[in-house]
Design a protein around this motif. Sequence first.
Motif, PDB file in Angstrom:
ATOM      1  N   THR A 129       0.892  -1.159   0.024  1.00  0.00           N
ATOM      2  CA  THR A 129      -0.030  -0.078  -0.029  1.00  0.00           C
ATOM      3  C   THR A 129       0.802   1.307   0.071  1.00  0.00           C
ATOM      4  O   THR A 129       0.510   2.299  -0.653  1.00  0.00           O
ATOM      5  N   ARG A 130       1.605   1.133   0.692  1.00  0.00           N
ATOM      6  CA  ARG A 130       2.758   2.264   0.908  1.00  0.00           C
ATOM      7  C   ARG A 130       3.470   2.574  -0.362  1.00  0.00           C
ATOM      8  O   ARG A 130       3.676   3.880  -0.863  1.00  0.00           O
ATOM      9  N   ASN A 131       3.903   1.647  -1.153  1.00  0.00           N
ATOM     10  CA  ASN A 131       4.412   1.647  -2.416  1.00  0.00           C
ATOM     11  C   ASN A 131       3.599   2.165  -3.543  1.00  0.00           C
ATOM     12  O   ASN A 131       3.960   2.901  -4.488  1.00  0.00           O
ATOM     13  N   ALA A 132       2.147   1.745  -3.544  1.00  0.00           N
ATOM     14  CA  ALA A 132       1.472   2.186  -4.295  1.00  0.00           C
ATOM     15  C   ALA A 132       0.637   3.337  -4.049  1.00  0.00           C
ATOM     16  O   ALA A 132      -0.685   3.767  -4.499  1.00  0.00           O
ATOM     17  N   MET A 133       1.052   4.017  -2.879  1.00  0.00           N
ATOM     18  CA  MET A 133       0.304   5.035  -2.463  1.00  0.00           C
ATOM     19  C   MET A 133      -0.071   6.441  -3.532  1.00  0.00           C
ATOM     20  O   MET A 133       1.153   6.645  -3.951  1.00  0.00           O
ATOM     21  N   GLY A 161      -5.857   7.649  -1.225  1.00  0.00           N
ATOM     22  CA  GLY A 161      -4.510   7.010  -0.814  1.00  0.00           C
ATOM     23  C   GLY A 161      -4.120   7.179   0.539  1.00  0.00           C
ATOM     24  O   GLY A 161      -3.770   6.116   1.049  1.00  0.00           O
ATOM     25  N   LYS A 162      -4.300   8.245   1.252  1.00  0.00           N
ATOM     26  CA  LYS A 162      -4.100   8.289   2.471  1.00  0.00           C
ATOM     27  C   LYS A 162      -4.953   7.415   3.395  1.00  0.00           C
ATOM     28  O   LYS A 162      -4.593   6.663   4.641  1.00  0.00           O
TER      29      LYS A 162
END
Length: 474
Positions: A356-360, A366-367
């Motif tokens: 999730t952080r990589n694709a944020m 996204g947050k």
Amino acid sequence: MARAIRYNLDHRQKMMEEALGERQLDVSNFDLLPQLAAQAGYSNRNHPLAASSRGVVTGAQTVPPSYSSDQNDRTADLGVTWNILDFGVSYFEAKEQADRVLVLEQRRRKVVQLMMQQVREAYWQAEGAQRIRDRIGPLLEQAQSALDDSRRAQQEALRSPIETLSYQHVLLDLMSRLEVVQGELDESKLRLASLMNVAPNQDFMLAPAGDFERPHFDMPIAQMEETALERRPELVEASYNERIGINETRKAMAKLLPGIELNIGQHYDSNSFLTYHAWHMAALSVSWNLLNVLNVKNIRGQAKAQLAVAQTQRLALSMAVLTQVYVARSVLGNKQRQFDLLKQLDDVDRQILEHTRNAMQADAQGKLEEIRAATSAMMSELRLYQSYGELESAYGQLLSSMGLDPMPSSLDGDDLRTIEKALAAEQLRWAAAGSGSDSHLSAARQPSMVKAVVSASVLPGKGDTGAAHALIQP
């Protein structure tokens, strides 16, 4: 565990009760000795102790008034009195008090076993709380920032109201869960501090724990049953109480016997009219209340009934102990399976958070996904620690159900380091017994009291305990 054993107030109270019982036993043993009495006196009369005699038939005075004692007289006596009946009663009372001391020892063992089970669970919960606490604050700030952005977007009507409100609902729900978790984390450390008798306002840090080691206990069930029946404090206490009841009956029967009293003494009298002012004396007397014989049948009937009740209670307690062994064994297996599942869930949530952080994305949605994934990963880690604490508690419950003591029968000292080493050695012994490599674990042995110093002047954080904020090893 070492701090709990040394400083826990419940354990200290049981140790003080046991010490008091030993002092009472010393008093009971002293009652077995004969009575040694010393007496001295002085008397003075203003007139001599004079007397005369009269004839029984005539009533006439046969001898003129005379006296045979001084007006001032001093006496001294030293004698030993021994009542055989009292000795027999005191003998049975001393045996009862000795058994009561052993009963107090078994109660102290039970307190220690339950306390170690609680420490196991509280430690891992506090360890998980310590690791997660620093991550809750940033998550709450991130969620609050996303909520503020969403409210500004709502005012500007950039998105549909339903979509915006649903987004805010999810954020507020996550923030509510985080606040609940934060409150639970604060309580977990206080519970551990209470078990170690650390002041609630005194901060301390737990040393970082290593990898989770799954406790195993694969002892054959037949050996587990035998061990529990031999070592459970409740069953041992029941046997002592049964013995106390038998001695109580014997004491009642002894009171029915004749009382034989032996007196031996040395006496002195300063009376000048005596030929011998000092003399020895020995006397033997027997007394018996014959009506007590009528009560023999009642006392024997009471003894038989009391013994039958004690045997029935012990049988019921034995069945309950065996049931607890089976339940504890089953609970340990269930907790092991739950921990394995939660460990896999924690790994999955970590991977989800990483992806999730990589694709944020830069937008609010996204947050939300990042906050949701971070919260889910944190909750999974917390549940993992809680599950491992429950697993350790179940392991401790299994050991407690078999009456296995966390401490050996004797210690070389009473400082924290010595207690810690003894605990570690005994846990290795448990592990060896659980794997079947120790076949002597179930052998009956009477546990002895841990010779720890009970002093109100010793407080955590002073003396040999080190600073209160020192690392407490797992």
